[in-house]
Design a protein around this motif. Sequence first.
Motif, PDB file in Angstrom:
ATOM      1  N   ARG A  53       0.802  -1.093  -0.009  1.00  0.00           N
ATOM      2  CA  ARG A  53       0.009  -0.128   0.081  1.00  0.00           C
ATOM      3  C   ARG A  53       0.821   1.261   0.050  1.00  0.00           C
ATOM      4  O   ARG A  53       0.707   2.263  -0.634  1.00  0.00           O
ATOM      5  N   ASP A  54       1.876   1.332   0.888  1.00  0.00           N
ATOM      6  CA  ASP A  54       2.829   2.450   1.084  1.00  0.00           C
ATOM      7  C   ASP A  54       3.573   2.652  -0.164  1.00  0.00           C
ATOM      8  O   ASP A  54       3.859   3.729  -0.965  1.00  0.00           O
ATOM      9  N   CYS A  56       2.432   1.724  -3.609  1.00  0.00           N
ATOM     10  CA  CYS A  56       1.358   2.329  -4.589  1.00  0.00           C
ATOM     11  C   CYS A  56       1.358   4.094  -4.090  1.00  0.00           C
ATOM     12  O   CYS A  56       0.966   4.737  -4.777  1.00  0.00           O
ATOM     13  N   ARG A  57       1.313   4.529  -2.732  1.00  0.00           N
ATOM     14  CA  ARG A  57       1.092   5.666  -2.438  1.00  0.00           C
ATOM     15  C   ARG A  57       2.282   6.554  -2.853  1.00  0.00           C
ATOM     16  O   ARG A  57       2.582   7.861  -3.294  1.00  0.00           O
ATOM     17  N   TRP A  58       3.486   5.837  -2.665  1.00  0.00           N
ATOM     18  CA  TRP A  58       4.876   6.472  -3.150  1.00  0.00           C
ATOM     19  C   TRP A  58       4.879   6.726  -4.579  1.00  0.00           C
ATOM     20  O   TRP A  58       5.407   7.778  -4.914  1.00  0.00           O
ATOM     21  N   GLN A  60       2.415   7.678  -6.271  1.00  0.00           N
ATOM     22  CA  GLN A  60       1.404   8.618  -6.733  1.00  0.00           C
ATOM     23  C   GLN A  60       2.321  10.083  -6.242  1.00  0.00           C
ATOM     24  O   GLN A  60       1.934  10.874  -6.820  1.00  0.00           O
ATOM     25  N   TYR A 149      -5.168  -2.308  -5.111  1.00  0.00           N
ATOM     26  CA  TYR A 149      -4.231  -0.976  -5.034  1.00  0.00           C
ATOM     27  C   TYR A 149      -4.119  -0.528  -6.378  1.00  0.00           C
ATOM     28  O   TYR A 149      -3.222   0.346  -6.719  1.00  0.00           O
TER      29      TYR A 149
END
Length: 247
Positions: A53-54, A56-58, A60, A149
């Motif tokens: 999850r982190d 995929c956030r990174w 973005q 994700y």
Amino acid sequence: MAVDSAGAYFGHLQAAGRAELTVRSYGMDLLRWFRFLWAAGVAWDRATRSDGRDFCRWLQLAGKPVRPHWRERDRAGPGAAGPASGEVYAPSVRAHSATVLRGFYDFHREAGTGPQVNPFPLDRSRRAGRAHAHHNPMEPYHPERSGMYRPAVPSRLPRSVPDEEFNEIFAALGSHRDRALVAFYVSTGARASELLSATRGGADPGRQLITVVRKGTRELAQLPASPSKATSSHPVSSASSRGAPAG
């Protein structure tokens, strides 16, 4: 620095008949993931769902890394990444990355060499089976998310050469022969990389066909061309919007 887990996955892809460019694309996704894990101090087989999850956030927020000069790259080492540029990754890149990494962990889970929990799981509504498993062929398909994700990828218009630019290029050609060849190739609708694979023996003027190597399958295919494009020496603006090869 060689990564044994990635090498085993590449061997699996090659055995499945994946193209060389496909394996390279998968490798770039794995490289981003492993660099993220190395920076976080997490082993690849100890990654959890929160790490996925982190990551995929990174993708973005952090943006694409700046490609360093070769002198700086040699001093930093082969595995080091450049600073973030602030240019975010496109949704299609992030979606492709999530799909590749889920397949990477699925491969190692089945082989018994990876974790039992995939850091990039399927969406909750998809864990019971594949997408459209019980779809009625008389009804239209509805979008179903494949990964938890995986971002939504917007539909993109096909890339094409603007009519004005195509006419300028067409008018700058020095002979009617060159203009006829360009119009003939453009009317096939083939990609630029596919046109580069065309040879003299692959052209069939009598049947208005040209033979190219298709990008995905790498197989030879004959593409029809418009007879009017092959015989006309005047620019046709509509040809660029219909079949201009993508760069």
